[in-house]
Write a protein that holds these residues in place. Structure first.
Motif, PDB file in Angstrom:
ATOM      1  N   ILE A 103      -9.568  -3.225  -6.380  1.00 54.56           N
ATOM      2  CA  ILE A 103      -9.309  -1.850  -7.355  1.00 54.56           C
ATOM      3  C   ILE A 103      -7.873  -1.678  -7.150  1.00 54.56           C
ATOM      4  O   ILE A 103      -7.109  -1.059  -7.752  1.00 54.56           O
ATOM      5  N   GLU A 104      -7.427  -1.976  -5.775  1.00 61.10           N
ATOM      6  CA  GLU A 104      -6.157  -1.525  -5.565  1.00 61.10           C
ATOM      7  C   GLU A 104      -5.584  -2.837  -4.288  1.00 61.10           C
ATOM      8  O   GLU A 104      -6.369  -3.109  -3.639  1.00 61.10           O
ATOM      9  N   ILE A 105      -4.368  -3.103  -4.632  1.00 61.96           N
ATOM     10  CA  ILE A 105      -3.882  -4.250  -3.575  1.00 61.96           C
ATOM     11  C   ILE A 105      -3.448  -3.924  -2.378  1.00 61.96           C
ATOM     12  O   ILE A 105      -3.148  -4.537  -1.234  1.00 61.96           O
ATOM     13  N   GLY A 106      -3.465  -2.266  -2.144  1.00 56.65           N
ATOM     14  CA  GLY A 106      -2.942  -1.831  -0.956  1.00 56.65           C
ATOM     15  C   GLY A 106      -3.850  -1.670   0.262  1.00 56.65           C
ATOM     16  O   GLY A 106      -4.890  -1.525   0.093  1.00 56.65           O
ATOM     17  N   GLY A 107      -3.258  -2.060   1.644  1.00 61.71           N
ATOM     18  CA  GLY A 107      -3.977  -1.998   2.755  1.00 61.71           C
ATOM     19  C   GLY A 107      -5.228  -2.693   2.655  1.00 61.71           C
ATOM     20  O   GLY A 107      -5.438  -3.884   2.101  1.00 61.71           O
ATOM     21  N   SER A 108      -6.378  -2.059   3.334  1.00 63.14           N
ATOM     22  CA  SER A 108      -7.527  -2.673   3.686  1.00 63.14           C
ATOM     23  C   SER A 108      -8.215  -2.737   2.208  1.00 63.14           C
ATOM     24  O   SER A 108      -9.303  -3.957   2.196  1.00 63.14           O
ATOM     25  N   ASN A 109      -7.879  -2.041   1.166  1.00 61.98           N
ATOM     26  CA  ASN A 109      -8.636  -2.370  -0.102  1.00 61.98           C
ATOM     27  C   ASN A 109      -8.143  -3.563  -0.744  1.00 61.98           C
ATOM     28  O   ASN A 109      -8.671  -4.181  -1.662  1.00 61.98           O
ATOM     29  N   GLY A 110      -7.187  -4.052  -0.367  1.00 60.96           N
ATOM     30  CA  GLY A 110      -6.694  -5.398  -0.826  1.00 60.96           C
ATOM     31  C   GLY A 110      -7.252  -6.385  -0.384  1.00 60.96           C
ATOM     32  O   GLY A 110      -7.573  -7.497  -1.327  1.00 60.96           O
ATOM     33  N   LEU A 111      -7.790  -6.276   0.819  1.00 63.85           N
ATOM     34  CA  LEU A 111      -8.643  -7.359   1.531  1.00 63.85           C
ATOM     35  C   LEU A 111     -10.330  -7.399   1.144  1.00 63.85           C
ATOM     36  O   LEU A 111     -10.833  -8.190   1.155  1.00 63.85           O
ATOM     37  N   SER A 112     -10.646  -6.226   0.995  1.00 64.72           N
ATOM     38  CA  SER A 112     -12.059  -5.934   0.959  1.00 64.72           C
ATOM     39  C   SER A 112     -12.715  -6.802   0.100  1.00 64.72           C
ATOM     40  O   SER A 112     -14.049  -7.218   0.248  1.00 64.72           O
ATOM     41  N   GLY A 155       0.870  -1.388   0.000  1.00 59.54           N
ATOM     42  CA  GLY A 155       0.036  -0.092  -0.030  1.00 59.54           C
ATOM     43  C   GLY A 155       0.852   1.060  -0.024  1.00 59.54           C
ATOM     44  O   GLY A 155       0.276   2.415  -0.014  1.00 59.54           O
ATOM     45  N   SER A 156       2.205   1.264   0.369  1.00 54.81           N
ATOM     46  CA  SER A 156       2.878   2.439   0.349  1.00 54.81           C
ATOM     47  C   SER A 156       2.685   3.331   1.244  1.00 54.81           C
ATOM     48  O   SER A 156       2.487   4.605   0.964  1.00 54.81           O
ATOM     49  N   GLY A 157       1.736   3.073   2.258  1.00 56.01           N
ATOM     50  CA  GLY A 157       1.406   3.758   3.561  1.00 56.01           C
ATOM     51  C   GLY A 157       0.167   4.075   3.495  1.00 56.01           C
ATOM     52  O   GLY A 157      -0.515   4.578   4.529  1.00 56.01           O
ATOM     53  N   GLY A 158      -0.486   3.516   2.376  1.00 52.56           N
ATOM     54  CA  GLY A 158      -2.002   3.957   2.251  1.00 52.56           C
ATOM     55  C   GLY A 158      -2.693   2.812   1.908  1.00 52.56           C
ATOM     56  O   GLY A 158      -2.526   1.479   2.266  1.00 52.56           O
ATOM     57  N   GLY A 159      -3.962   2.835   1.263  1.00 46.96           N
ATOM     58  CA  GLY A 159      -4.927   1.790   1.320  1.00 46.96           C
ATOM     59  C   GLY A 159      -5.932   1.476   2.339  1.00 46.96           C
ATOM     60  O   GLY A 159      -6.795   0.898   2.441  1.00 46.96           O
ATOM     61  N   GLY A 160      -5.551   2.236   3.719  1.00 48.67           N
ATOM     62  CA  GLY A 160      -6.466   1.790   4.857  1.00 48.67           C
ATOM     63  C   GLY A 160      -5.829   0.685   5.611  1.00 48.67           C
ATOM     64  O   GLY A 160      -5.397  -0.155   5.087  1.00 48.67           O
ATOM     65  N   SER A 161      -6.325   0.952   7.075  1.00 47.82           N
ATOM     66  CA  SER A 161      -5.564  -0.088   7.750  1.00 47.82           C
ATOM     67  C   SER A 161      -6.664  -1.417   7.678  1.00 47.82           C
ATOM     68  O   SER A 161      -7.809  -1.412   7.512  1.00 47.82           O
ATOM     69  N   PRO A 162      -5.974  -2.564   7.475  1.00 43.50           N
ATOM     70  CA  PRO A 162      -6.855  -3.916   7.235  1.00 43.50           C
ATOM     71  C   PRO A 162      -7.353  -4.503   8.491  1.00 43.50           C
ATOM     72  O   PRO A 162      -7.955  -5.513   8.453  1.00 43.50           O
ATOM     73  N   ARG A 163      -7.185  -3.739   9.606  1.00 38.47           N
ATOM     74  CA  ARG A 163      -7.723  -4.404  10.849  1.00 38.47           C
ATOM     75  C   ARG A 163      -9.200  -4.842  10.934  1.00 38.47           C
ATOM     76  O   ARG A 163      -9.387  -5.853  11.069  1.00 38.47           O
ATOM     77  N   ALA A 164      -9.860  -3.889  10.567  1.00 39.01           N
ATOM     78  CA  ALA A 164     -11.357  -4.399  10.698  1.00 39.01           C
ATOM     79  C   ALA A 164     -11.681  -5.098   9.653  1.00 39.01           C
ATOM     80  O   ALA A 164     -12.704  -6.285   9.988  1.00 39.01           O
TER      81      ALA A 164
END
Length: 397
Positions: free
Chosen positions: A120-129, A39-48
């Protein structure tokens, strides 16, 4: 749904026979770690999202990962993710129904059932959603994404670079609101949806750039879900064995198809931090003071880390990946998690060639963010080669 074109269920079963991989809880946990790095620092936290996925596994739901080659050319694939400032999404939890409601509306609008989903993007929470949506709807996840990392703006996606339309964009929030949006251009979609995300409490779920299997095969960045899992697994196993997690990370990346150049740019302490939520983005700068030299590295970010400089020398810039990691555990640290006094290493990594073309750089290179310096590949700046150890200090520019 009456009048809706249906992709037969036996077609999905055929894709499963052609090499689908059923993901485990460990795979998803590893992916959360790997996606945070990419995520290069972005994409949102995947915790939730990770908590929701663990609950889905506990309830007996299953998630299958399929190769893009297994998707029929005429099947409908839905990329999805969240829009908003990560500082908001880390505090404002979703209710869990946003993505499923959006997918249902997409099927109504397209008069076709969705065959599979992907990030849509592999980074952060957006990779998991998309995995959570896949578990809820019983759909496979395609091993690809639209960015190969995370970018802050919705038009900064490879589908837009290649002329695909974002329409129709399906926007949902935690209050039950659903909007179908047809923008005059992909840039206009970003401008208007950013305002909508603020009105929706700072974050909303978006399904856009939905396309056929053929279109995805032409444009998507392949293998990124598997890569995120591999990165997380490499870090987890290295920690368990008492080995250097940074060396494990670099070794994993060197074995990938196109993230093969990377290394530690600076090892130091956060001595200054400026961050504000502005216009739906987390914007600011972080200063690391190197332990060995006391030199200061300044990293600018807009949700994602964009550029790292030492004095006037650029160490690396977007679209190459810049990620802060805890210097002891190699746990990725997102921009919203940065704190004064943290001891971090900044790792830089090359991105797929598809993101480095002249056409792509016009959309997601440094100057697309108002950064004056022209893009130079990180391996060129650092003097890195693929056949040498990359765990070293940055080269003098």
């Amino acid at each position: 749904m009456r009048g809706m074109r249906d992709v037969a269920s036996d077609q999905i079963e055929a894709a499963s026979i052609r090499g689908a991989r059923e993901l485990t809880v460990d795979d998803v946990r590893d992916m959360a770690l790997g996606a945070s790095f990419l995520g290069s620092g972005g994409g949102g936290s995947p915790r939730a999202v990770l908590l929701q996925l663990e609950a889905a596994f506990a309830a007996g739901q299953r998630i299958s990962l399929i190769d893009l080659a297994a998707v029929p050319d005429d099947a409908l694939v839905a990329p999805c993710g969240w829009m908003g400032a990560p500082t908001v999404s880390d505090e404002k939890l979703p209710n869990g129904s946003e993505a499923a409601r959006g997918l249902l509306r997409l099927e109504q609008v397209k008069h076709q059932r969705v065959y599979a989903v992907c990030p849509i993007e592999i980074g952060g929470s957006n990779g998991l959603s998309p995995l959570l949506l896949a578990a809820q709807r019983g759909l496979p996840v395609v091993d690809c994404d639209g960015m190969g990392r995370a970018f802050p703006e919705s038009q900064m996606v490879i589908f837009n670079v290649h002329g695909c339309t974002a329409n129709p964009a399906i926007v949902t929030d935690d209050k039950g609101n659903t909007f179908v949006f047809d923008a005059a251009s992909n840039a206009e979609e970003e401008r208007i949806l950013r305002v909508m995300s603020i009105a929706m409490g700072g974050a909303c779920h978006v399904i856009d750039y939905a396309g056929s299997g053929y279109q995805m095969k032409q444009h998507a960045v392949r293998g990124t879900v598997s890569l995120a899992i591999s990165i997380g697994r490499a870090l987890r196993l290295a920690r368990r064995a008492g080995q250097d997690p940074f060396q494990a990370l670099i070794d994993c990346l060197r074995n990938s198809s196109y993230y093969c150049y990377g290394g530690v740019l600076v090892d130091g302490k956060v001595v200054d931090l400026q961050r504000a939520t502005t216009g739906g983005f987390a914007v600011g700068r972080c200063v690391l003071e190197a332990f060995e030299s006391a030199e200061r590295i300044v990293v600018e970010f807009q949700n994602e880390n964009l550029i790292a400089r030492r004095d006037d020398a650029v160490l690396a810039s977007v679209p190459d990946i810049l990620t802060f990691l805890d210097r002891e555990t190699a746990e990725p640290v997102a921009t919203e998690q940065l704190r004064y006094g943290q001891r971090l290493k900044l790792v830089g990594v090359s991105v797929p060639p598809i993101l480095r073309s002249e056409r792509a750089l016009a959309v997601l290179g440094p100057r697309a963010f108002g950064i004056p310096e022209a893009y130079r590949p990180i391996e060129s700046i650092q003097g890195w080669s693929h056949d040498r150890s990359l765990l070293h200090s940055p080269a003098r520019a």
